[in-house]
Design a protein around this motif. Structure first.
Motif, PDB file in Angstrom:
ATOM      1  N   GLY A  59      -6.867   1.767  10.543  1.00  0.00           N
ATOM      2  CA  GLY A  59      -7.912   2.093   9.561  1.00  0.00           C
ATOM      3  C   GLY A  59      -8.264   0.900   8.687  1.00  0.00           C
ATOM      4  O   GLY A  59      -9.357   0.835   8.125  1.00  0.00           O
ATOM      5  N   ARG A  89       4.338 -11.872   4.476  1.00  0.00           N
ATOM      6  CA  ARG A  89       3.314 -10.908   4.047  1.00  0.00           C
ATOM      7  C   ARG A  89       1.944 -11.310   4.581  1.00  0.00           C
ATOM      8  O   ARG A  89       1.566 -12.478   4.519  1.00  0.00           O
ATOM      9  N   GLY A  90       1.221 -10.317   5.111  1.00  0.00           N
ATOM     10  CA  GLY A  90      -0.178 -10.527   5.495  1.00  0.00           C
ATOM     11  C   GLY A  90      -1.034 -10.024   4.348  1.00  0.00           C
ATOM     12  O   GLY A  90      -1.027 -10.583   3.248  1.00  0.00           O
ATOM     13  N   SER A  91      -1.735  -8.885   4.580  1.00  0.00           N
ATOM     14  CA  SER A  91      -2.583  -8.334   3.517  1.00  0.00           C
ATOM     15  C   SER A  91      -1.878  -7.260   2.697  1.00  0.00           C
ATOM     16  O   SER A  91      -2.488  -6.682   1.794  1.00  0.00           O
ATOM     17  N   THR A 129      -4.083  -8.167   8.736  1.00  0.00           N
ATOM     18  CA  THR A 129      -4.022  -9.425   9.491  1.00  0.00           C
ATOM     19  C   THR A 129      -3.415  -9.209  10.883  1.00  0.00           C
ATOM     20  O   THR A 129      -2.705  -8.230  11.125  1.00  0.00           O
ATOM     21  N   GLY A 146      11.996 -12.774  12.531  1.00  0.00           N
ATOM     22  CA  GLY A 146      11.368 -14.087  12.632  1.00  0.00           C
ATOM     23  C   GLY A 146       9.999 -14.039  11.970  1.00  0.00           C
ATOM     24  O   GLY A 146       9.482 -12.953  11.669  1.00  0.00           O
ATOM     25  N   ILE A 147       9.428 -15.235  11.761  1.00  0.00           N
ATOM     26  CA  ILE A 147       8.092 -15.313  11.134  1.00  0.00           C
ATOM     27  C   ILE A 147       7.118 -15.792  12.205  1.00  0.00           C
ATOM     28  O   ILE A 147       7.289 -16.897  12.751  1.00  0.00           O
ATOM     29  N   VAL A 148       6.135 -14.963  12.509  1.00  0.00           N
ATOM     30  CA  VAL A 148       5.216 -15.324  13.589  1.00  0.00           C
ATOM     31  C   VAL A 148       4.163 -16.292  13.056  1.00  0.00           C
ATOM     32  O   VAL A 148       3.602 -16.084  11.972  1.00  0.00           O
ATOM     33  N   ASN A 172       0.585  -2.373   4.667  1.00  0.00           N
ATOM     34  CA  ASN A 172       1.510  -1.498   5.406  1.00  0.00           C
ATOM     35  C   ASN A 172       1.885  -0.280   4.562  1.00  0.00           C
ATOM     36  O   ASN A 172       1.804  -0.308   3.330  1.00  0.00           O
ATOM     37  N   GLY A 213       8.922  -8.440  10.352  1.00  0.00           N
ATOM     38  CA  GLY A 213       9.326  -9.643   9.611  1.00  0.00           C
ATOM     39  C   GLY A 213      10.826  -9.746   9.390  1.00  0.00           C
ATOM     40  O   GLY A 213      11.273 -10.554   8.571  1.00  0.00           O
ATOM     41  N   SER A 241      -0.198  -6.859  11.608  1.00  0.00           N
ATOM     42  CA  SER A 241      -0.329  -5.751  12.566  1.00  0.00           C
ATOM     43  C   SER A 241       0.566  -5.973  13.780  1.00  0.00           C
ATOM     44  O   SER A 241       1.074  -5.015  14.362  1.00  0.00           O
ATOM     45  N   ALA A 287       0.814  -1.232   0.000  1.00  0.00           N
ATOM     46  CA  ALA A 287       0.000   0.000   0.000  1.00  0.00           C
ATOM     47  C   ALA A 287       0.842   1.274   0.000  1.00  0.00           C
ATOM     48  O   ALA A 287       0.295   2.377  -0.063  1.00  0.00           O
TER      49      ALA A 287
HETATM   50  C1  LIG Z   1      -6.043   3.178   4.265  1.00  0.00           C
HETATM   51  C2  LIG Z   1      -5.039   2.710   5.291  1.00  0.00           C
HETATM   52  C3  LIG Z   1      -5.235   3.049   6.628  1.00  0.00           C
HETATM   53  C4  LIG Z   1      -4.326   2.606   7.595  1.00  0.00           C
HETATM   54  N1  LIG Z   1      -4.548   2.963   8.895  1.00  0.00           N
HETATM   55  C5  LIG Z   1      -3.663   2.595   9.839  1.00  0.00           C
HETATM   56  C6  LIG Z   1      -3.840   3.004  11.192  1.00  0.00           C
HETATM   57  O1  LIG Z   1      -4.801   3.698  11.548  1.00  0.00           O
HETATM   58  N2  LIG Z   1      -2.916   2.605  12.091  1.00  0.00           N
HETATM   59  C7  LIG Z   1      -1.837   1.838  11.751  1.00  0.00           C
HETATM   60  O2  LIG Z   1      -1.029   1.503  12.605  1.00  0.00           O
HETATM   61  N3  LIG Z   1      -1.655   1.424  10.471  1.00  0.00           N
HETATM   62  C8  LIG Z   1      -2.524   1.781   9.517  1.00  0.00           C
HETATM   63  N4  LIG Z   1      -2.328   1.383   8.218  1.00  0.00           N
HETATM   64  C9  LIG Z   1      -1.175   0.517   7.894  1.00  0.00           C
HETATM   65  C10 LIG Z   1      -1.492  -1.008   7.853  1.00  0.00           C
HETATM   66  O3  LIG Z   1      -2.816  -1.229   7.537  1.00  0.00           O
HETATM   67  C11 LIG Z   1      -1.132  -1.718   9.151  1.00  0.00           C
HETATM   68  O4  LIG Z   1       0.251  -1.657   9.398  1.00  0.00           O
HETATM   69  C12 LIG Z   1      -1.570  -3.201   9.153  1.00  0.00           C
HETATM   70  O5  LIG Z   1      -1.625  -3.658  10.455  1.00  0.00           O
HETATM   71  C13 LIG Z   1      -0.687  -4.113   8.335  1.00  0.00           C
HETATM   72  O6  LIG Z   1      -1.300  -5.401   8.264  1.00  0.00           O
HETATM   73  P1  LIG Z   1      -1.110  -6.341   6.981  1.00  0.00           P
HETATM   74  O7  LIG Z   1      -1.753  -7.650   7.259  1.00  0.00           O
HETATM   75  O8  LIG Z   1      -1.544  -5.654   5.759  1.00  0.00           O
HETATM   76  O9  LIG Z   1       0.488  -6.511   6.996  1.00  0.00           O
HETATM   77  P2  LIG Z   1       1.497  -6.465   5.780  1.00  0.00           P
HETATM   78  O10 LIG Z   1       1.467  -5.129   5.148  1.00  0.00           O
HETATM   79  O11 LIG Z   1       1.288  -7.630   4.899  1.00  0.00           O
HETATM   80  O12 LIG Z   1       2.865  -6.668   6.560  1.00  0.00           O
HETATM   81  C14 LIG Z   1       3.326  -5.721   7.492  1.00  0.00           C
HETATM   82  C15 LIG Z   1       4.723  -6.116   8.001  1.00  0.00           C
HETATM   83  O13 LIG Z   1       4.625  -7.305   8.755  1.00  0.00           O
HETATM   84  C16 LIG Z   1       5.435  -8.340   8.194  1.00  0.00           C
HETATM   85  N5  LIG Z   1       4.666  -9.583   8.366  1.00  0.00           N
HETATM   86  C17 LIG Z   1       3.416  -9.862   7.927  1.00  0.00           C
HETATM   87  N6  LIG Z   1       3.039 -11.075   8.381  1.00  0.00           N
HETATM   88  C18 LIG Z   1       4.077 -11.569   9.103  1.00  0.00           C
HETATM   89  C19 LIG Z   1       4.311 -12.782   9.816  1.00  0.00           C
HETATM   90  N7  LIG Z   1       3.386 -13.725   9.924  1.00  0.00           N
HETATM   91  N8  LIG Z   1       5.511 -12.941  10.431  1.00  0.00           N
HETATM   92  C20 LIG Z   1       6.472 -11.987  10.359  1.00  0.00           C
HETATM   93  N9  LIG Z   1       6.296 -10.828   9.705  1.00  0.00           N
HETATM   94  C21 LIG Z   1       5.119 -10.624   9.089  1.00  0.00           C
HETATM   95  C22 LIG Z   1       5.679  -7.939   6.763  1.00  0.00           C
HETATM   96  O14 LIG Z   1       6.901  -8.476   6.273  1.00  0.00           O
HETATM   97  C23 LIG Z   1       5.723  -6.420   6.878  1.00  0.00           C
HETATM   98  O15 LIG Z   1       6.982  -5.997   7.291  1.00  0.00           O
HETATM   99  C24 LIG Z   1      -3.210   1.807   7.221  1.00  0.00           C
HETATM  100  C25 LIG Z   1      -3.029   1.460   5.883  1.00  0.00           C
HETATM  101  C26 LIG Z   1      -3.921   1.906   4.918  1.00  0.00           C
HETATM  102  C27 LIG Z   1      -3.696   1.493   3.491  1.00  0.00           C
END
Ligand SMILES: Cc1cc2nc3c(=O)[nH]c(=O)nc-3n(C[C@H](O)[C@H](O)[C@H](O)COP(=O)(O)OP(=O)(O)OC[C@H]3O[C@@H](n4cnc5c(N)ncnc54)[C@H](O)[C@@H]3O)c2cc1C
Length: 462
Positions: A135, A71-73, A141, A205-207, A76, A202, A145, A33
């Protein structure tokens, strides 16, 4: 190109359906993102179904010397999942089971692919909530998060993800599985590994399992929209609310550009001529909510709000929060590239930070819409630009640098909640100094000496 032998071994371990190699799939996983970041196709995407699968993948990656990007969703905002050196993207979405909800100990155990809102839907049945709510609560995921240490709208009263993590199971870069923490409220055995790994993006380690704290659902809540004809007044009102010892669950700000853009996008009746609005919610026991609501009204009026509207019912409340959640998507429609920053200051310095952002926008002739979790000191100045306009992008870089410099000079930090990833790795020196960055590097290299896990993020290889 990955060795065909590696692909064959992965298919035989995980099943062919869990190993993606099509070009279209690779493009999907080449970005996240975050705007303005380079994209890069991975060589392969794998979808583990268990901790054992993750161990097998890590061991194969070690054998063939290939990097892995968990990667989750992919929501980030720091370029955290871009497979910048090529290699294997590890999509955790198949591991999406809620393993346990323990009402006696107020905890849940989840796999990393569980979407935050799904956990909340499940625990709501027991009158419980998991408070961290970025948000993207309906898409992000638990694994992503946790590894980003996400914040969100309820951070002021309820804290952020790290305040709810009680234990984890992880696969290390060596392929070893470690597990710590548990259901005890108190646990001080050894170093605080939960604190180290939460927010480690990430890279360490991988959770594969997460144990989280739950809390009872608040009995009542009341939301307000406070309207200001001056951003400074709104900034001072934030400090005044806290100084009056009211801790709202949520205290958000939107500036005029954000208000106008959200209104145009969502048509929900926001006051488009206001210079700023605060969105405020108090929650808790019915009696305390009534008392705090009165105090919020009083403080907002004393601090010069031109209007304060209390949401009459749940529908009105939902409309207000939908407006806030629409801020980024709405701003993102205005121009081809949206550079969202997350510089954070002590909340008493919010008025200064807001003023500095306005001055920076003027100085570099940029459109910057600001919104964010003002009660936490966490603002999201959002620069609306076009990555194809080289001259403007140069000014954007200078503006971002200046935003970080001001935030740090006010006692703040580079990132309140979006993490460092690739986007801010180059700025860490500003906050930590060389010795501090070296500590991060030594931690990384102690656990992942070959930079196998998510290379290029937080700590870069020399
Ligand atoms: C419109 C919008 C609004 C948002 N609002 C907020 C907000 O209010 N507050 C906020 O904090 N963030 C916000 N975000 C950022 C984002 O949504 C968060 O950081 C979210 O929690 C990331 O989750 P994800 O599943 O998409 O993780 P990803 O983007 O897939 O991964 C995030 C990080 O975690 C690592 N990772 C993922 N899964 C694992 C695993 N199992 N083991 C080890 N590492 C892993 C990845 O390598 C990466 O470094 C927003 C983003 C958008 C686009």
């Amino acid at each position: 190109m990955l060795p065909t032998q590696l692909i064959a071994e992965l298919k035989s371990t995980l099943g062919a359906a869990n190993v993606l190699t099509d070009k279209e799939d690779m493009i999907t996983y080449s970005f996240d993102a975050t705007a303005g970041m380079p994209s890069k196709n991975p060589d392969l995407v794998v979808c583990p179904n268990s901790t054992e699968d993750v161990v097998a993948i890590v061991k194969l990656a070690n054998k063939y010397n290939i990097p892995i990007y968990p990667r989750g969703s992919g929501t980030n905002l720091s370029g955290g999942t871009i497979p910048i050196e090529g290699g294997i993207v590890l999509s955790m979405l198949n591991m999406n089971q809620i393993l346990e909800v323990d009402q006696d100990n107020l905890v849940a155990v989840v796999q990393p692919g569980v979407v935050i809102q799904s956990l909340n839907n499940e625990v709501l049945k027991y009158g419980l909530i998991y408070p961290p709510d970025p948000g993207t609560v309906t898409t992000a995921t638990m694994g992503g998060s946790t590894m980003e240490c996400s914040g969100g709208l309820r951070g002021l009263k309820y804290g952020v993800t790290k305040h709810y993590i009680m234990g984890m199971q992880l696969v290390l870069a060596s392929g070893e599985v470690i597990k710590w923490g548990g259901k005890t409220v108190k646990n001080v055995s050894g170093y605080d590994l939960t604190a180290l790994f939460t927010g480690s993006e990430g890279t360490l380690g991988i959770v594969t399992e997460i144990l989280v704290k739950l809390i009872p659902t608040p009995e009542a809540r009341q939301s307000f929209l406070a309207v200001f004809d001056d951003v400074d007044k709104a900034g001072r009102c934030i400090s005044a609310i806290i100084r009056n010892k009211i801790i709202p669950a949520t205290l958000e700000i939107m500036d005029n550009m954000t208000i106008r853009t959200v209104e145009e996008y969502a048509k929900i009746g926001l006051p488009t001529d206001a210079e700023a609005v605060l969105l405020i919610e108090v929650d808790g026991y019915r009696e305390s909510v009534a008392r705090e609501a009165e105090q919020v009204l009083k403080v907002c009026r004393e601090e010069g709000a031109s209007d304060v509207q209390a949401a009459k019912d749940d529908a009105a409340r939902d409309k207000l929060w939908a407006a806030r959640r629409a801020a980024l998507p709405a701003l993102a429609r205005v121009s081809p590239t949206t550079v969202l920053e997350d510089a954070t200051v002590p909340r008493s310095r919010i008025p200064e930070m807001l003023k500095a952002i306005r001055q920076i926008a003027l100085k570099y002739d940029l459109k910057i819409g600001t919104f964010g979790h003002a009660g936490d000191g966490n603002l999201h100045p959002t620069i609306l630009t076009d990555k194809h306009n080289a001259a403007e992008m140069h000014r954007v870089e200078q503006a971002v640098n200046e935003i970080f410099t001001v935030a740090i000079s006010l006692g703040g930090t580079l990132s309140g909640e979006h993490g460092i990833g690739m986007a801010k790795a180059g700025f860490l020196n500003m906050e930590f100094g060389p010795a501090g960055v070296d500590v991060l590097r030594r931690l990384k290299e102690a656990l992942d000496p070959d930079y196998r896990l998510n290379p290029g993020k937080i700590v870069r290889r020399d």
